[in-house]
Design an enzyme around this catalytic site. Structure first.
Site, PDB file in Angstrom:
ATOM      1  N   GLU A  16       3.262 -16.349  10.073  1.00  0.00           N
ATOM      2  CA  GLU A  16       2.305 -15.958   9.042  1.00  0.00           C
ATOM      3  C   GLU A  16       2.001 -17.175   8.181  1.00  0.00           C
ATOM      4  O   GLU A  16       2.908 -17.863   7.737  1.00  0.00           O
ATOM      5  CB  GLU A  16       2.899 -14.816   8.208  1.00  0.00           C
ATOM      6  CG  GLU A  16       2.178 -14.497   6.911  1.00  0.00           C
ATOM      7  CD  GLU A  16       0.699 -14.194   7.074  1.00  0.00           C
ATOM      8  OE1 GLU A  16       0.344 -13.381   7.939  1.00  0.00           O
ATOM      9  OE2 GLU A  16      -0.108 -14.811   6.343  1.00  0.00           O
ATOM     10  N   HIS A  51      -6.112   7.865   7.564  1.00  0.00           N
ATOM     11  CA  HIS A  51      -7.204   8.688   8.080  1.00  0.00           C
ATOM     12  C   HIS A  51      -6.729   9.635   9.175  1.00  0.00           C
ATOM     13  O   HIS A  51      -5.755   9.349   9.869  1.00  0.00           O
ATOM     14  CB  HIS A  51      -8.312   7.800   8.658  1.00  0.00           C
ATOM     15  CG  HIS A  51      -8.857   6.822   7.671  1.00  0.00           C
ATOM     16  ND1 HIS A  51      -9.710   7.199   6.670  1.00  0.00           N
ATOM     17  CD2 HIS A  51      -8.650   5.484   7.527  1.00  0.00           C
ATOM     18  CE1 HIS A  51     -10.021   6.127   5.951  1.00  0.00           C
ATOM     19  NE2 HIS A  51      -9.385   5.074   6.450  1.00  0.00           N
ATOM     20  N   VAL A  83      -0.724 -21.551  12.180  1.00  0.00           N
ATOM     21  CA  VAL A  83      -0.877 -22.067  13.545  1.00  0.00           C
ATOM     22  C   VAL A  83      -2.050 -23.047  13.574  1.00  0.00           C
ATOM     23  O   VAL A  83      -3.160 -22.730  13.146  1.00  0.00           O
ATOM     24  CB  VAL A  83      -1.096 -20.916  14.546  1.00  0.00           C
ATOM     25  CG1 VAL A  83      -1.403 -21.456  15.936  1.00  0.00           C
ATOM     26  CG2 VAL A  83       0.135 -20.018  14.572  1.00  0.00           C
ATOM     27  N   LYS A  98     -17.639   3.895   5.834  1.00  0.00           N
ATOM     28  CA  LYS A  98     -17.220   5.220   5.429  1.00  0.00           C
ATOM     29  C   LYS A  98     -17.719   5.522   4.018  1.00  0.00           C
ATOM     30  O   LYS A  98     -17.609   6.637   3.541  1.00  0.00           O
ATOM     31  CB  LYS A  98     -15.695   5.312   5.446  1.00  0.00           C
ATOM     32  CG  LYS A  98     -15.091   5.334   6.837  1.00  0.00           C
ATOM     33  CD  LYS A  98     -13.578   5.209   6.722  1.00  0.00           C
ATOM     34  CE  LYS A  98     -12.905   5.222   8.068  1.00  0.00           C
ATOM     35  NZ  LYS A  98     -12.986   6.550   8.714  1.00  0.00           N
ATOM     36  N   ILE A 123     -10.360  -4.878  13.923  1.00  0.00           N
ATOM     37  CA  ILE A 123      -9.664  -3.666  13.470  1.00  0.00           C
ATOM     38  C   ILE A 123     -10.276  -3.126  12.173  1.00  0.00           C
ATOM     39  O   ILE A 123     -10.057  -1.986  11.796  1.00  0.00           O
ATOM     40  CB  ILE A 123      -8.138  -3.945  13.300  1.00  0.00           C
ATOM     41  CG1 ILE A 123      -7.556  -4.570  14.583  1.00  0.00           C
ATOM     42  CG2 ILE A 123      -7.373  -2.702  12.928  1.00  0.00           C
ATOM     43  CD1 ILE A 123      -7.606  -3.699  15.823  1.00  0.00           C
ATOM     44  N   CYS A 167       9.446  -4.835 -16.703  1.00  0.00           N
ATOM     45  CA  CYS A 167       8.027  -4.415 -16.711  1.00  0.00           C
ATOM     46  C   CYS A 167       7.952  -3.107 -17.470  1.00  0.00           C
ATOM     47  O   CYS A 167       8.432  -2.089 -16.995  1.00  0.00           O
ATOM     48  CB  CYS A 167       7.515  -4.234 -15.290  1.00  0.00           C
ATOM     49  SG  CYS A 167       6.005  -3.250 -15.166  1.00  0.00           S
ATOM     50  N   CYS A 217       5.357  -1.266 -18.428  1.00  0.00           N
ATOM     51  CA  CYS A 217       4.400  -0.233 -18.004  1.00  0.00           C
ATOM     52  C   CYS A 217       4.967   0.598 -16.854  1.00  0.00           C
ATOM     53  O   CYS A 217       4.884   1.813 -16.870  1.00  0.00           O
ATOM     54  CB  CYS A 217       3.083  -0.858 -17.572  1.00  0.00           C
ATOM     55  SG  CYS A 217       2.298  -1.847 -18.850  1.00  0.00           S
TER      56      CYS A 217
END
Lengths: 494, 424
Positions: free
Chosen positions: A35, A53, A176, A253, A339, A405, A407
Site C-alpha cells: 500500500e 447495498h 509500486v 445512485k 469497482i 477526545c 466529543c
C-alpha cells in the site's frame, strides 16, 4: 531488508485489497499486500457512504449485480466475525414527481430479477408513519428492508488486521514503481523494497490502470468520479430512521441521506468525473448541490448543524461492469478494476471471486487449518455507550479512564491501543479512523494537540514528525523560533 | 458504584468555576467540588500567556496563567475540594442531581449534588461548520489549537500563515506567530467590522503591521498533503462571495478563528432550555437555568470578551446557589421574560425571578447585532419606558453591561424589552 518472495502479492490496500488478503490467508500461501499510503483504506475506501447495498437496483446479469447481491447476504456473518459495526436500517426510495412512479415499479421488477423479493411500495401515509420529517410533497416510496450501514474504515482495518493475524504481511508506504516479468515470477519494485511473487492481484483502485500498464495491459482507463459528502452533528440523528434514496439515474445512485453507524446523518455523494486522481477537495458547487437536493427531501435538515464535509473518488472506467480479469499476454496477473462505489458492499464476494480466478490461473490451494476468521474486538474500538465501555475496559488499564477526545469520549488508552495494534495508527487520521477521536462536533480542535503528543511519545519521535495523513501533512513544522533562528543564521553568513 | 454526596458540583475549573467555588466557600457553603477534565485547573487561561487580564477585577495587568493562579491559590487557601483529569459524562435528575464522571483513579464515579453549577466553557467553531471548500489536508487548524501548540507545547504550525476571522484569539495568535518567527500574510474578516475587541486590534494587528482585510473570505483552499495556496473572495452584505480578488495566494497554514460555541451538550442532555442566540442556557438574574438547582456561568452561558466578567458571573451563580441551599427561593421561578429587540442581539438574563434578597439592581449583559453610533439603549415594557441610557457607540465585538433598578423592573407590566435607538 532481504528480497522477499511470495506466492501472491496484492497491490492496493483498500477495502477490496484487504478483503482479498484475508480471503487468501484461508490457504497455505505466502501473501503480501503493498500500500502506498501510510494506512489502509486511504484511497477510495475512506470516503464511502457506509451503505451496504442489497443490489436491488444493480443491472441484472452483470458481475457487479451478482457479487453485490451475494455479498449482502453474507455481510451480517462477516461483520460479526470481524467485530465490525453493522446495522440493518433499511432504505426508503422516495418519489416526488409523478413521472418517476413507473421508474420505481421498474426498480421493483429489477430487484426481483436480482433475487430480491422483499421490496414493497409505500403510500404517502405509510411513508409519514415511518419517516415523519420527509417533505410533504412526497408521492410514493419503495422500501428496501435489507439495506444496511457499516463503518468503511473499520471494515477495511478489520480485514487487514485479521489478514495479519492469519499470516499475511502488509507493507505500508510502499508505492509500486515497476513490475518486471522474470521467468515464472514477477519482480516488484517499490519506493522502499524489492518483492518477488508468482501471482499479482492489482486492486490499486484509482491507480489500477497505471499498475496494469506496468505489465503492458492497457485495456482500461480509470476516470476518477468525485463524490462529496456533508456530515451533521450527532444531535441530528433522530431526524431520519433509515437510508433515504432518490430515484437513481444511469450514472449514479444519486444523493442520499443516511444515518451513519457512528450516529450522525450524512448527505451525499455528488458524482462528477474529474482528471486528477489525488483531488479529494470539497467544492463550492458540490456543497450547494447536496444542500439543495437534500433539504428538498428533508426540509428540517436546513436548520441543522453541519460539522464537516469530505470528498471521495470512485475508481470508475468506461466499462459499466466490474473488471475482474486476467490477460493471456501476462499470465498470473489479475486485474480488479472499475469497482466504483459498490466495493464496500461487494468486497467479501470479490475476494472469493478473485481466489477462484487465481485457481483458474494455476494457483494451488491448500487449506490453512489454522485460519481464524475472528477478529477480537480491539480495545481501541469503542461504542457510543461510554458507561458500558468504561466497565469493559477500566479493569484492564486505568488509562481508559482518561478522556482525551471530549466529543466522542475517546480515552488516552484507546489511542495508545490504536498505535500499538497489529496495524498501528501512525497519523491523526489513523487514530481518528480507529477510535473516532477528532471526528466529533469540534473536529479535533480540542484533542488534536493532545493526540500528537501521545503519538510522538508512543512512537518515540519528535512532535514535528507527526502528521495528519502521512508525510507532508505534519501538524507542527518546527519548534518555536526555530525558523527565526535559521533565518538569522543565514543572514549572518551572508 | 460508590456515591459521594456533596452540596455543590461545579462542572469545569476554569475562571467561572474557580470564582464560583471561592465565593461559595466565603459565603459559608461547604461540600463543594470542582470537577475538571484537564490535568490542571485554570481552563483556557493556561494557554493565554499574553497580558491584559484582570484590569477590572484586580486592577492589575496580568497574564492568563497569573490570573488563574490568583483564583487557584484562593481556593487552595480556602480548602475547596477539586478533582482533575475527570470528565463528566452525564447528569441525571433524582434526589438532587447524579453526576457521572470518569477518571484514571476511579473509573466511573457518581456524585450526588444538591445543586450544580455548569461552567464548561466553550469550544471553537470548526472549518466544517462554516463550509469553506477546498482541500482537506495538513496545515489547517483552529486558533485555540494553534495557541496550545505554540504556547504550551512549544511548536509552530507553519511559516506562512493566513488567519480567517478577526476574533480575539485570531488576532492574539497573529501577534504570537509573528513573535515566534512565522509570517502572518493576512487576517481575513468576512464582516465589515472586527469580531474581536478594538484593544486587541491595536496591540496585535496594528502594532505588528499585520495586514487585515474586511468583507473578505477564503473562497477555496488548495493543496494535497499540505495547504499550498488559497483563493480570496470579496463578499456582499449577506456574506456571500461576489468576486474572487486573489487567486492562489501562497501560504502553508490556515488558522480558523471563526467563533466560539458554548459547550452545552451536558446542559441539553439534562433538558435545559437553551437560548438559540447565545447558545447557552436561558437563565434568571441569579443565573439559575430552567431546572431549579442548576446554575450556569462563564463562557458556557455567554461568550465574554473579558475574563473579569466571567469571574463576576461565577460569583453571581455562587450567590444564587447559596440562596437556593438556604431555602430563600423566589416565589415564582422565571416569572418575567426579558426580550431583545431590533439591533440588540441578545440580553442576559433572559428571565427574572425576583429572588428575595437585598440587591437593588439587576445587571444585564447584551451585545448589538451590528455597529451603531450615538444611540440610546431603551428598556421598556408594553406601556412605558423603564430606563434609558445614551451611548456614543456600540459594536458587536464588545459586550455591554447595564444596571437597572430592581424596583422599576418589579413595577413593570408583562415582558421587558431591550432595544437600541439610533439618533440622527
Amino acid at each position: 531488508m532481504k528480497n522477499k518472495v511470495y506466492d501472491v502479492i496484492i497491490v492496493g490496500g483498500g477495502v477490496v485489497g484487504t478483503a482479498i488478503a484475508r480471503e487468501l490467508t484461508k490457504y497455505k500461501l505466502k501473501i503480501a499486500l503493498l500500500e502506498k499510503n501510510s494506512d489502509v483504506g486511504e484511497g477510495t475506501s475512506k470516503a464511502n457512504d457506509g451503505v451496504v447495498h442489497t443490489g436491488f437496483d444493480a443491472t441484472p446479469h452483470t458481475l457487479q449485480a451478482k457479487l453485490v447481491v451475494q455479498s449482502s447476504f453474507i455481510y451480517p456473518k462477516l461483520c460479526s466475525e470481524l467485530n465490525v459495526p453493522y446495522r440493518k436500517v433499511g432504505a426508503l426510495l422516495v418519489v416526488f414527481e409523478k413521472e418517476q412512479i413507473p421508474t420505481i415499479l421498474q426498480l421493483k421488477k429489477n430487484a426481483e430479477i436480482n433475487g430480491i423479493r422483499d421490496l414493497n411500495l409505500l403510500s404517502r401515509e405509510e411513508i409519514f408513519k415511518v419517516e415523519p420529517n420527509l417533505n410533504t410533497d412526497v408521492l410514493k416510496g419503495l422500501m428496501i428492508p435489507r439495506e444496511s450501514i457499516t463503518c468503511p474504515f473499520t471494515l477495511t482495518i478489520a480485514y487487514a488486521e485479521n489478514a495479519l493475524q492469519n499470516g499475511a504481511e502488509i507493507f505500508l508506504e510502499n508505492q509500486v514503481k515497476k513490475i518486471e516479468i522474470i521467468k515464472k515470477s514477477f519482480k516488484i519494485s517499490t519506493n522502499q523494497h524489492t518483492f518477488y511473487s508468482k501471482f499479482i492481484i492489482n486492486s490499486a483502485g484509482l491507480f489500477s490502470d497505471e499498475i496494469s500498464m506496468m505489465v503492458g495491459i492497457n485495456n482500461f482507463r480509470v476516470i476518477p468520479r468525485k463524490g462529496e459528502f456533508i456530515i451533521f452533528d450527532e444531535e441530528t440523528k433522530n431526524i431520519i430512521n433509515r437510508i433515504i434514496l432518490p430515484v437513481p439515474t444511469k450514472i449514479t445512485k444519486g444523493i442520499l441521506i443516511t444515518p451513519t453507524i457512528h450516529g450522525n446523518v450524512l448527505m451525499g455523494p455528488t458524482a462528477k468525473d474529474i482528471t486528477d486522481k489525488t483531488d479529494f477537495s470539497v467544492t463550492r458547487e458540490g456543497i450547494k448541490e447536496i444542500i439543495t437536493k437534500c433539504t428538498k427531501v428533508v426540509p428540517i435538515l436546513s436548520k441543522q448543524t453541519i460539522i464537516s464535509q469530505y470528498a471521495g473518488l470512485r475508481a470508475s472506467t468506461k466499462n459499466n461492469d466490474y473488471i475482474i480479469e486476467s490477460n493471456d499476454k501476462v499470465p498470473r496477473f489479475l486485474n480488479i478494476a472499475s469497482i466504483r462505489s459498490t466495493g464496500l458492499t461487494s468486497s467479501p464476494m470479490i475476494a472469493k471471486y478473485a481466489v477462484e480466478k487465481l485457481v483458474e490461473m494455476g494457483l494451488k490451494l491448500i487449506e490453512n487449518k489454522d485460519f481464524n476468521p475472528y477478529r477480537e474486538l480491539p480495545y481501541y474500538y469503542h461504542s457510543q455507550d461510554i458507561v458500558k465501555e468504561i466497565k469493559r475496559k477500566f479493569p484492564i488499564n486505568k488509562k481508559f479512564g482518561h478522556i482525551v477526545c471530549r466529543c466522542n469520549k475517546v480515552s488516552e488508552q484507546d489511542i495508545i491501543e490504536a498505535i500499538h495494534s497489529p496495524l498501528g495508527a501512525r497519523t491523526l487520521d489513523g487514530i481518528k479512523r480507529r477510535t473516532w477521536a477528532g471526528a466529533g462536533r469540534c473536529q479535533g480542535s480540542f484533542c488534536e494537540t493532545r493526540i500528537i503528543k501521545i503519538l510522538a511519545r508512543e512512537l518515540g519521535i519528535d512532535i514535528a514528525k507527526i502528521s495528519r495523513k502521512g508525510k507532508g501533512s505534519e501538524i507542527a513544522i518546527s519548534r518555536n523560533k526555530e525558523t527565526l533562528l535559521i533565518a538569522n543564521k543565514k543572514n549572518k553568513n551572508n | 458504584m460508590n456515591e459521594i454526596r456533596i452540596n455543590v458540583a461545579i462542572i469545569g475549573g476554569g475562571p467561572a468555576g474557580l470564582a464560583a467555588a471561592a465565593k461559595l466557600k466565603k459565603l459559608g457553603i461547604d461540600k463543594i467540588l470542582i470537577i475538571d477534565r484537564e490535568e490542571k485547573l485554570g481552563g483556557i487561561l493556561k494557554q493565554c500567556i499574553h497580558n491584559g487580564f484582570g484590569l477590572q477585577y484586580f486592577k492589575e495587568d496580568l497574564t492568563g496563567p497569573e490570573y488563574a493562579y490568583k483564583f487557584i491559590n484562593k481556593i487552595e487557601e480556602l480548602g475547596v475540594e477539586y478533582i482533575i483529569n475527570t470528565s463528566v459524562i452525564d447528569i441525571k435528575k433524582g434526589h438532587g442531581y447524579e453526576i457521572y464522571s470518569i477518571n484514571e483513579t476511579h473509573g466511573l464515579i457518581k456524585y450526588r449534588a444538591r445543586t450544580v453549577i455548569l461552567a464548561m466553557g466553550c469550544r471553537e467553531r470548526s472549518r466544517g461548520a462554516i463550509l469553506i471548500p477546498g482541500a482537506r489536508c495538513g496545515g489547517i487548524m483552529s486558533a485555540g489549537s494553534a495557541q496550545r501548540l505554540v504556547n504550551i507545547m512549544g511548536y509552530l504550525p507553519g511559516k506562512k500563515i493566513v488567519i480567517l476571522g478577526s476574533g480575539d484569539i485570531g488576532m492574539i495568535m497573529a501577534r504570537r506567530f509573528t513573535l515566534e518567527g512565522a509570517e502572518v500574510i493576512a487576517v481575513l474578516e468576512i464582516l465589515d467590522y472586527l469580531s474581536g475587541s478594538k484593544r486587541n486590534y491595536v496591540q496585535c494587528i496594528e502594532d505588528f503591521k499585520i495586514p487585515i482585510y474586511f468583507n473578505q473570505t477564503i473562497y477555496q483552499i488548495y493543496g494535497h498533503n499540505r495547504v499550498k495556496s488559497i483563493d480570496i473572495a470579496q463578499v456582499d452584505k449577506n456574506q456571500n462571495p461576489i468576486k474572487v480578488l486573489e487567486r492562489k495566494l501562497n501560504c502553508d497554514t490556515i488558522i480558523f478563528s471563526v467563533g466560539l460555541i458554548p459547550e452545552n451538550e451536558l446542559s441539553r442532555s439534562i433538558g435545559l432550555q437553551i437560548d438559540p442566540v447565545t447558545q447557552g442556557p436561558i437563565v434568571d438574574e441569579y443565573l439559575e437555568t430552567s431546572i431549579p438547582g442548576i446554575f450556569s456561568c462563564g463562557n458556557v452561558l455567554q461568550v465574554s470578551d473579558l475574563v473579569d466578567y466571567v469571574s463576576k458571573e461565577g460569583e453571581k451563580a455562587a450567590e444564587g446557589v447559596m440562596l437556593f441551599l438556604n431555602g430563600n427561593m423566589p416565589e415564582k421561578h422565571w416569572g418575567k421574560k426579558v426580550l431583545a429587540e431590533g439591533n440588540i442581539k441578545y440580553v442576559l438574563p433572559q428571565r427574572i425571578s425576583f429572588w428575595p434578597n437585598k440587591d437593588k439592581f439587576v445587571e444585564f449583559s447584551f451585545r448589538s447585532k451590528h455597529p451603531a453610533k450615538n444611540i440610546t439603549i431603551r428598556v421598556y415594557d408594553k406601556s412605558k419606558i423603564i430606563y434609558e441610557n445614551n451611548m456614543t457607540k456600540i459594536v458587536p465585538g464588545e459586550m455591554e453591561k447595564l444596571k437597572v433598578k430592581k424596583e422599576l423592573l418589579l413595577k413593570s407590566q408583562g415582558d421587558i424589552n431591550f432595544s437600541i435607538y439610533e439618533k440622527e
